[in-house]
Design a protein around this motif. Structure first.
Motif, short mmCIF file in Angstrom:
data_model
loop_
_atom_site.label_atom_id
_atom_site.label_comp_id
_atom_site.label_asym_id
_atom_site.label_seq_id
_atom_site.Cartn_x
_atom_site.Cartn_y
_atom_site.Cartn_z
N GLU A 69 0.83 -1.20 0.00
CA GLU A 69 0.00 0.00 0.00
C GLU A 69 0.87 1.25 0.00
O GLU A 69 0.41 2.33 -0.34
CB GLU A 69 -0.92 -0.01 1.21
N ASP A 70 2.11 1.10 0.43
CA ASP A 70 3.12 2.16 0.39
C ASP A 70 4.48 1.47 0.46
O ASP A 70 4.56 0.24 0.33
CB ASP A 70 2.91 3.17 1.53
N ALA A 71 5.52 2.24 0.70
CA ALA A 71 6.87 1.67 0.70
C ALA A 71 7.40 1.37 2.10
O ALA A 71 8.55 0.97 2.25
CB ALA A 71 7.84 2.61 -0.02
N VAL A 72 6.58 1.54 3.13
CA VAL A 72 7.04 1.35 4.51
C VAL A 72 7.45 -0.11 4.73
O VAL A 72 6.65 -1.02 4.54
CB VAL A 72 5.94 1.76 5.50
N GLU A 73 8.71 -0.30 5.12
CA GLU A 73 9.27 -1.63 5.43
C GLU A 73 9.03 -2.64 4.31
O GLU A 73 8.91 -3.84 4.56
CB GLU A 73 8.71 -2.17 6.75
N LEU A 74 9.01 -2.16 3.08
CA LEU A 74 8.79 -3.06 1.96
C LEU A 74 9.95 -4.05 1.82
O LEU A 74 9.74 -5.25 1.60
CB LEU A 74 8.61 -2.27 0.67
N ASP A 75 11.18 -3.55 1.95
CA ASP A 75 12.34 -4.43 1.77
C ASP A 75 12.38 -5.52 2.84
O ASP A 75 12.66 -6.69 2.55
CB ASP A 75 13.64 -3.63 1.76
N THR A 76 12.09 -5.18 4.10
CA THR A 76 12.13 -6.18 5.17
C THR A 76 10.99 -7.19 5.00
O THR A 76 11.15 -8.38 5.32
CB THR A 76 12.04 -5.54 6.55
#
Length: 289
Positions: free
Chosen positions: A28-35
């Motif tokens: 829904e957004d980029a928050v903690e996407l990589d983790t």
């Protein structure tokens, strides 16, 4: 591995769905996407598919390991439409879905893979697994105004309960082996959460089959998929540690100014370990040891 549309992925990238289990991550957004992506690759999923905006920042080391599908998460039925599309293209495969800043935990997940767990679950003649969405939140909202902090994550250690799930087609009598579960931030701040979104149960792990459809309320068209256990004994359950509710409450203008701190007397630091969730009764191993 980038796809411009969901239809393109389902027609040209269907080969990717031949390697399971499959994890579908909805950003829904980029928050903690990589983790989020790294966590589920570490869990042992054979294929990881990311659905979200075209310009989502994807780390270089994950570009060739994640299938990125442009998908408008603001559209109506965005998640069920994508999940049901994948179901049609991958009969027999185990599928998991979650949002960004959500992390799957299952019994003994530190030493066993999700594939091992699902192999056992399959032997028990189960085609779906109940997961509880356990709300996480930052301990200090002044330092983390979006309520997300992996280093200072907290959860509620009590306040969870279940109610019978009425069946409108049977005079609202309780459905067999189905319950609605509540607790966490959606319970404590229910005045800011629509009634239809207060449940914390989600059938997030399931095996695809022809004709199966995910509904908007995170339940399936096959009622047996919505049960928490088989008729003869308790089964495995899992948990999804999720910052999603905390993030939403702090980004919503109607609630952000009323919440100064999510912590209360029943808060405890999250240890990022399946043992803590087992001890709190937020998932159970069933007969799997």
């Amino acid at each position: 591995m980038f796809y411009k549309t969901l239809d393109q992925f389902l027609s040209q990238g269907a080969h990717a769905l031949s390697r399971g289990p499959i994890a579908l991550i909805f950003a829904e957004d980029a928050v903690e996407l990589d983790t989020t992506l790294r966590h589920h690759r570490h869990c042992g999923f054979g294929t990881v598919v990311l659905f979200g905006a075209r310009d989502l920042p994807l780390p270089d080391d994950l570009t060739d390991k994640v299938h990125h599908v442009t998908h408008d998460m603001r559209a109506d039925n965005a998640l069920p439409r994508a999940v049901n599309g994948v179901i049609r293209k991958s009969p027999g495969q185990w599928i998991f879905y979650c949002y960004n800043a959500e992390y799957l935990f299952f019994p003994f997940s530190e030493s066993r893979t999700v594939g091992e767990m699902l192999a056992y679950h399959t032997e028990e003649r189960r085609d779906a697994m109940l997961t509880y969405v356990v709300d996480l939140y930052a301990g200090d909202l002044r330092q983390c105004p979006n309520a997300v902090s992996l280093d200072d994550a907290w959860l509620d250690r009590s306040g969870y309960y279940a109610l019978a799930r009425p069946d409108p087609k049977n005079h609202n009598h309780p459905k067999e082996r189905q319950l609605n579960f509540f607790g966490g931030l959606r319970w404590r701040y229910e005045e800011h959460v629509p009634e239809s979104r207060r449940k914390i149960d989600r059938i997030a792990l399931f095996r695809a089959k022809p004709g199966l459809k995910l509904r908007e309320d995170h339940t399936f068209s096959d009622e047996e998929y919505n049960t928490y256990a088989c008729p003869w004994h308790n089964n495995l359950t899992a948990a999804i540690a999720s910052f999603r509710t905390a993030k939403a409450l702090k980004s919503n203008p109607g609630s952000t100014f009323e919440i100064k701190n999510f912590r209360w007397h029943n808060s405890t630091p999250f240890e990022w370990h399946s043992r803590q969730l087992l001890d709190l009764g937020l998932m159970e191993p069933g007969q799997w040891f």
